[in-house]
Design a protein around this motif. Structure first.
Motif, PDB file in Angstrom:
ATOM      1  N   TYR A  39      -2.677  60.359 -67.868  1.00 18.46           N
ATOM      2  CA  TYR A  39      -1.997  59.105 -67.583  1.00 18.46           C
ATOM      3  C   TYR A  39      -1.821  58.869 -66.088  1.00 18.46           C
ATOM      4  O   TYR A  39      -0.972  58.070 -65.676  1.00 18.46           O
ATOM      5  CB  TYR A  39      -0.627  59.084 -68.272  1.00 18.46           C
ATOM      6  N   ALA A  40      -2.603  59.528 -65.266  1.00 15.82           N
ATOM      7  CA  ALA A  40      -2.500  59.352 -63.814  1.00 15.82           C
ATOM      8  C   ALA A  40      -2.654  57.875 -63.461  1.00 15.82           C
ATOM      9  O   ALA A  40      -3.541  57.173 -63.959  1.00 15.82           O
ATOM     10  CB  ALA A  40      -3.565  60.177 -63.104  1.00 15.82           C
ATOM     11  N   GLY A  41      -1.753  57.383 -62.598  1.00 18.58           N
ATOM     12  CA  GLY A  41      -1.797  55.987 -62.191  1.00 18.58           C
ATOM     13  C   GLY A  41      -1.277  55.024 -63.248  1.00 18.58           C
ATOM     14  O   GLY A  41      -1.499  53.807 -63.144  1.00 18.58           O
ATOM     15  N   ALA A  90       6.075  51.213 -67.629  1.00 14.08           N
ATOM     16  CA  ALA A  90       6.147  49.857 -67.085  1.00 14.08           C
ATOM     17  C   ALA A  90       4.764  49.208 -67.069  1.00 14.08           C
ATOM     18  O   ALA A  90       4.609  48.026 -67.408  1.00 14.08           O
ATOM     19  CB  ALA A  90       6.746  49.884 -65.678  1.00 14.08           C
ATOM     20  N   GLN A  91       3.746  49.995 -66.685  1.00 17.34           N
ATOM     21  CA  GLN A  91       2.385  49.467 -66.669  1.00 17.34           C
ATOM     22  C   GLN A  91       1.913  49.119 -68.076  1.00 17.34           C
ATOM     23  O   GLN A  91       1.208  48.123 -68.273  1.00 17.34           O
ATOM     24  CB  GLN A  91       1.442  50.513 -66.051  1.00 17.34           C
ATOM     25  N   LEU A  92       2.290  49.930 -69.057  1.00 17.02           N
ATOM     26  CA  LEU A  92       1.901  49.645 -70.436  1.00 17.02           C
ATOM     27  C   LEU A  92       2.508  48.328 -70.909  1.00 17.02           C
ATOM     28  O   LEU A  92       1.824  47.503 -71.526  1.00 17.02           O
ATOM     29  CB  LEU A  92       2.337  50.792 -71.358  1.00 17.02           C
ATOM     30  N   LEU A  93       3.799  48.124 -70.621  1.00 15.77           N
ATOM     31  CA  LEU A  93       4.444  46.877 -71.035  1.00 15.77           C
ATOM     32  C   LEU A  93       3.844  45.679 -70.292  1.00 15.77           C
ATOM     33  O   LEU A  93       3.611  44.614 -70.889  1.00 15.77           O
ATOM     34  CB  LEU A  93       5.948  46.955 -70.802  1.00 15.77           C
ATOM     35  N   ARG A  94       3.562  45.840 -69.005  1.00 14.78           N
ATOM     36  CA  ARG A  94       2.924  44.751 -68.236  1.00 14.78           C
ATOM     37  C   ARG A  94       1.559  44.407 -68.823  1.00 14.78           C
ATOM     38  O   ARG A  94       1.183  43.234 -68.909  1.00 14.78           O
ATOM     39  CB  ARG A  94       2.767  45.164 -66.771  1.00 14.78           C
ATOM     40  N   LEU A  95       0.828  45.438 -69.214  1.00 15.40           N
ATOM     41  CA  LEU A  95      -0.500  45.229 -69.801  1.00 15.40           C
ATOM     42  C   LEU A  95      -0.396  44.413 -71.078  1.00 15.40           C
ATOM     43  O   LEU A  95      -1.146  43.441 -71.273  1.00 15.40           O
ATOM     44  CB  LEU A  95      -1.147  46.582 -70.075  1.00 15.40           C
ATOM     45  N   ARG A  96       0.530  44.791 -71.945  1.00 21.81           N
ATOM     46  CA  ARG A  96       0.690  44.060 -73.202  1.00 21.81           C
ATOM     47  C   ARG A  96       1.200  42.633 -72.956  1.00 21.81           C
ATOM     48  O   ARG A  96       0.844  41.700 -73.676  1.00 21.81           O
ATOM     49  CB  ARG A  96       1.648  44.810 -74.124  1.00 21.81           C
ATOM     50  N   ALA A  97       2.045  42.454 -71.938  1.00 22.34           N
ATOM     51  CA  ALA A  97       2.560  41.125 -71.623  1.00 22.34           C
ATOM     52  C   ALA A  97       1.453  40.210 -71.116  1.00 22.34           C
ATOM     53  O   ALA A  97       1.601  38.983 -71.133  1.00 22.34           O
ATOM     54  CB  ALA A  97       3.671  41.221 -70.578  1.00 22.34           C
ATOM     55  N   PRO A 146      12.060  45.688 -59.246  1.00 21.85           N
ATOM     56  CA  PRO A 146      11.307  46.701 -58.504  1.00 21.85           C
ATOM     57  C   PRO A 146       9.869  46.787 -59.007  1.00 21.85           C
ATOM     58  O   PRO A 146       9.602  46.559 -60.191  1.00 21.85           O
ATOM     59  CB  PRO A 146      12.074  48.001 -58.805  1.00 21.85           C
ATOM     60  N   ASN A 147       8.983  47.119 -58.134  1.00 22.64           N
ATOM     61  CA  ASN A 147       7.572  47.300 -58.488  1.00 22.64           C
ATOM     62  C   ASN A 147       7.141  48.651 -57.933  1.00 22.64           C
ATOM     63  O   ASN A 147       6.472  48.740 -56.899  1.00 22.64           O
ATOM     64  CB  ASN A 147       6.722  46.163 -57.924  1.00 22.64           C
ATOM     65  N   LEU A 148       7.535  49.696 -58.634  1.00 30.87           N
ATOM     66  CA  LEU A 148       7.299  51.059 -58.154  1.00 30.87           C
ATOM     67  C   LEU A 148       5.859  51.495 -58.405  1.00 30.87           C
ATOM     68  O   LEU A 148       5.202  51.023 -59.337  1.00 30.87           O
ATOM     69  CB  LEU A 148       8.244  52.037 -58.863  1.00 30.87           C
ATOM     70  N   ARG A 149       5.416  52.408 -57.591  1.00 32.27           N
ATOM     71  CA  ARG A 149       4.086  53.000 -57.795  1.00 32.27           C
ATOM     72  C   ARG A 149       4.122  53.806 -59.098  1.00 32.27           C
ATOM     73  O   ARG A 149       4.997  54.651 -59.286  1.00 32.27           O
ATOM     74  CB  ARG A 149       3.743  53.905 -56.618  1.00 32.27           C
ATOM     75  N   PRO A 150       3.186  53.562 -60.012  1.00 30.86           N
ATOM     76  CA  PRO A 150       3.201  54.283 -61.287  1.00 30.86           C
ATOM     77  C   PRO A 150       3.117  55.792 -61.083  1.00 30.86           C
ATOM     78  O   PRO A 150       2.286  56.272 -60.315  1.00 30.86           O
ATOM     79  CB  PRO A 150       1.956  53.759 -62.009  1.00 30.86           C
ATOM     80  N   ASP A 151       3.986  56.502 -61.752  1.00 31.56           N
ATOM     81  CA  ASP A 151       4.019  57.964 -61.659  1.00 31.56           C
ATOM     82  C   ASP A 151       4.365  58.522 -63.034  1.00 31.56           C
ATOM     83  O   ASP A 151       5.521  58.483 -63.449  1.00 31.56           O
ATOM     84  CB  ASP A 151       5.059  58.409 -60.628  1.00 31.56           C
ATOM     85  N   PRO A 152       3.376  59.052 -63.769  1.00 26.19           N
ATOM     86  CA  PRO A 152       3.659  59.553 -65.117  1.00 26.19           C
ATOM     87  C   PRO A 152       4.609  60.741 -65.132  1.00 26.19           C
ATOM     88  O   PRO A 152       5.202  61.037 -66.176  1.00 26.19           O
ATOM     89  CB  PRO A 152       2.272  59.944 -65.645  1.00 26.19           C
ATOM     90  N   ALA A 153       4.791  61.412 -63.995  1.00 30.66           N
ATOM     91  CA  ALA A 153       5.697  62.551 -63.944  1.00 30.66           C
ATOM     92  C   ALA A 153       7.137  62.147 -63.675  1.00 30.66           C
ATOM     93  O   ALA A 153       8.045  62.978 -63.722  1.00 30.66           O
ATOM     94  CB  ALA A 153       5.225  63.540 -62.867  1.00 30.66           C
ATOM     95  N   HIS A 179       7.622  59.698 -68.027  1.00 34.95           N
ATOM     96  CA  HIS A 179       6.789  58.580 -68.481  1.00 34.95           C
ATOM     97  C   HIS A 179       5.590  59.102 -69.271  1.00 34.95           C
ATOM     98  O   HIS A 179       5.179  58.482 -70.259  1.00 34.95           O
ATOM     99  CB  HIS A 179       6.318  57.757 -67.279  1.00 34.95           C
ATOM    100  N   ALA A 180       5.029  60.234 -68.843  1.00 30.73           N
ATOM    101  CA  ALA A 180       3.889  60.810 -69.559  1.00 30.73           C
ATOM    102  C   ALA A 180       4.280  61.224 -70.971  1.00 30.73           C
ATOM    103  O   ALA A 180       3.505  61.032 -71.920  1.00 30.73           O
ATOM    104  CB  ALA A 180       3.332  62.011 -68.788  1.00 30.73           C
ATOM    105  N   ASN A 181       5.484  61.796 -71.135  1.00 33.83           N
ATOM    106  CA  ASN A 181       5.958  62.147 -72.473  1.00 33.83           C
ATOM    107  C   ASN A 181       6.017  60.904 -73.366  1.00 33.83           C
ATOM    108  O   ASN A 181       5.582  60.928 -74.523  1.00 33.83           O
ATOM    109  CB  ASN A 181       7.352  62.770 -72.415  1.00 33.83           C
ATOM    110  N   ALA A 182       6.599  59.829 -72.823  1.00 36.34           N
ATOM    111  CA  ALA A 182       6.741  58.594 -73.596  1.00 36.34           C
ATOM    112  C   ALA A 182       5.377  57.992 -73.916  1.00 36.34           C
ATOM    113  O   ALA A 182       5.142  57.506 -75.033  1.00 36.34           O
ATOM    114  CB  ALA A 182       7.603  57.593 -72.830  1.00 36.34           C
TER     115      ALA A 182
END
Length: 285
Positions: free
Chosen positions: A12-14, A18-25, A173-180, A202-205
């Motif tokens: 899930y690097a990068g 939040a990115q998943l929800l944005r993608l679906r939106a 906020p628009n944070l840099r995606p970090d699965p850790a 985030h990676a667990n979720a």
């Protein structure tokens, strides 16, 4: 090249929740994501785009009230749309959503607040007094306007309303995606000792969302009926996050009701539900 997160290999690097929800939106903008079926009061239907917009408003409000990445936020709620909005808003703000058992005693809630280091709380009128008494170090408490859809018997005035917490979505906020990055804490039942705080990244979720969607064979046209408590892994990961991963629809009830189960399931043409033995026995009877 193998993607990495820090020094660890991550699929899930990068990417993050939040990115998943944005993608679906974006890809499922007008498709219904969350349908709220309360036992009392008005229901609600939110598309992916509308839900994500409300999440950004909540994240913006949290940030405006001093919530920083890494800050734990106590979410002490029964099933309601606001619980999910707050949980995802924490993901957007980089905060840690501490979801606690809505039936927790004052002593247990005091321990959860202290152990997690919660700096703020989101709760409902029914729990306003116990949250305020058990969480002395909170900077603020926000109350949703109902108790699982029902009008509150008493409307405490000490805390601000959840509606007032919502701010301009563009300020989120628009944070840099970090699965850790940590996303949440759930507490064990404490049957052998003090409850243990289980930290999710985030990676667990994301893993829970992806793997459960695969195991359940969820598709974008599936409708998942949810009535188990969202503060628990079953409803949050097996049902809600898996539905998000598939791009389907979640129908949310305040709790299990054998007398309402089939009416709601048929009304929304639900195709999937996660059941525990008690629910099966109740429906068979």
């Amino acid at each position: 090249m193998i993607p990495t997160a820090g020094n660890a290999i991550s699929p899930y690097a990068g990417f993050d929740i939040a990115q998943l929800l944005r993608l679906r939106a974006t890809t499922r903008a007008e498709h219904p994501f969350l349908i709220w079926e309360p036992f009392e009061g008005e229901g609600e239907r939110l598309t992916y785009a509308a839900f994500e917009h409300r999440v950004r408003r909540c994240a913006a409000g949290m940030s405006a009230r001093g919530i920083k990445p890494g800050d734990p936020v106590l979410i002490h709620l029964e099933n309601a749309p606001e619980m999910l909005i707050a949980w995802f808003a924490c993901a957007y703000a980089g905060a840690i959503a501490v979801t606690t058992n809505a039936r927790a005693s004052a002593e247990e809630l005091d321990y959860f607040a202290w152990h997690s280091g919660a700096v703020a709380a989101i709760t409902q009128p029914r729990f306003a007094e116990i949250v305020d008494a058990s969480s002395r170090d909170l900077h603020w408490i926000a109350l949703i306007e109902h108790d699982s859809g029902a009008a509150p018997l008493n409307a405490p005035a000490a805390a601000e309303s959840f509606s007032a917490l919502l701010a301009d979505a563009e300020a989120a906020p628009n944070l840099r995606p970090d699965p850790a990055r940590p996303i949440g804490v759930q507490y064990t039942s404490g049957t052998t000792s003090r409850p243990k705080g289980v930290l999710w990244t985030h990676a667990n979720a994301l893993w829970g969302a992806q793997v459960n969607a695969i195991h359940e064979d969820l598709r974008a046209d599936d409708v998942h009926l949810i009535f188990l408590p969202l503060f628990h892994t079953n409803a949050l990961a097996y049902s809600l996050l898996a539905t998000l991963w598939a791009g389907g629809t979640a129908v949310l009830m305040p709790r299990f009701s054998a007398s309402r189960f089939w009416n709601v399931a048929l009304k929304h043409r639900c195709t999937w539900a996660s059941l525990v033995p008690f629910c099966v026995k109740a429906l068979m009877n």
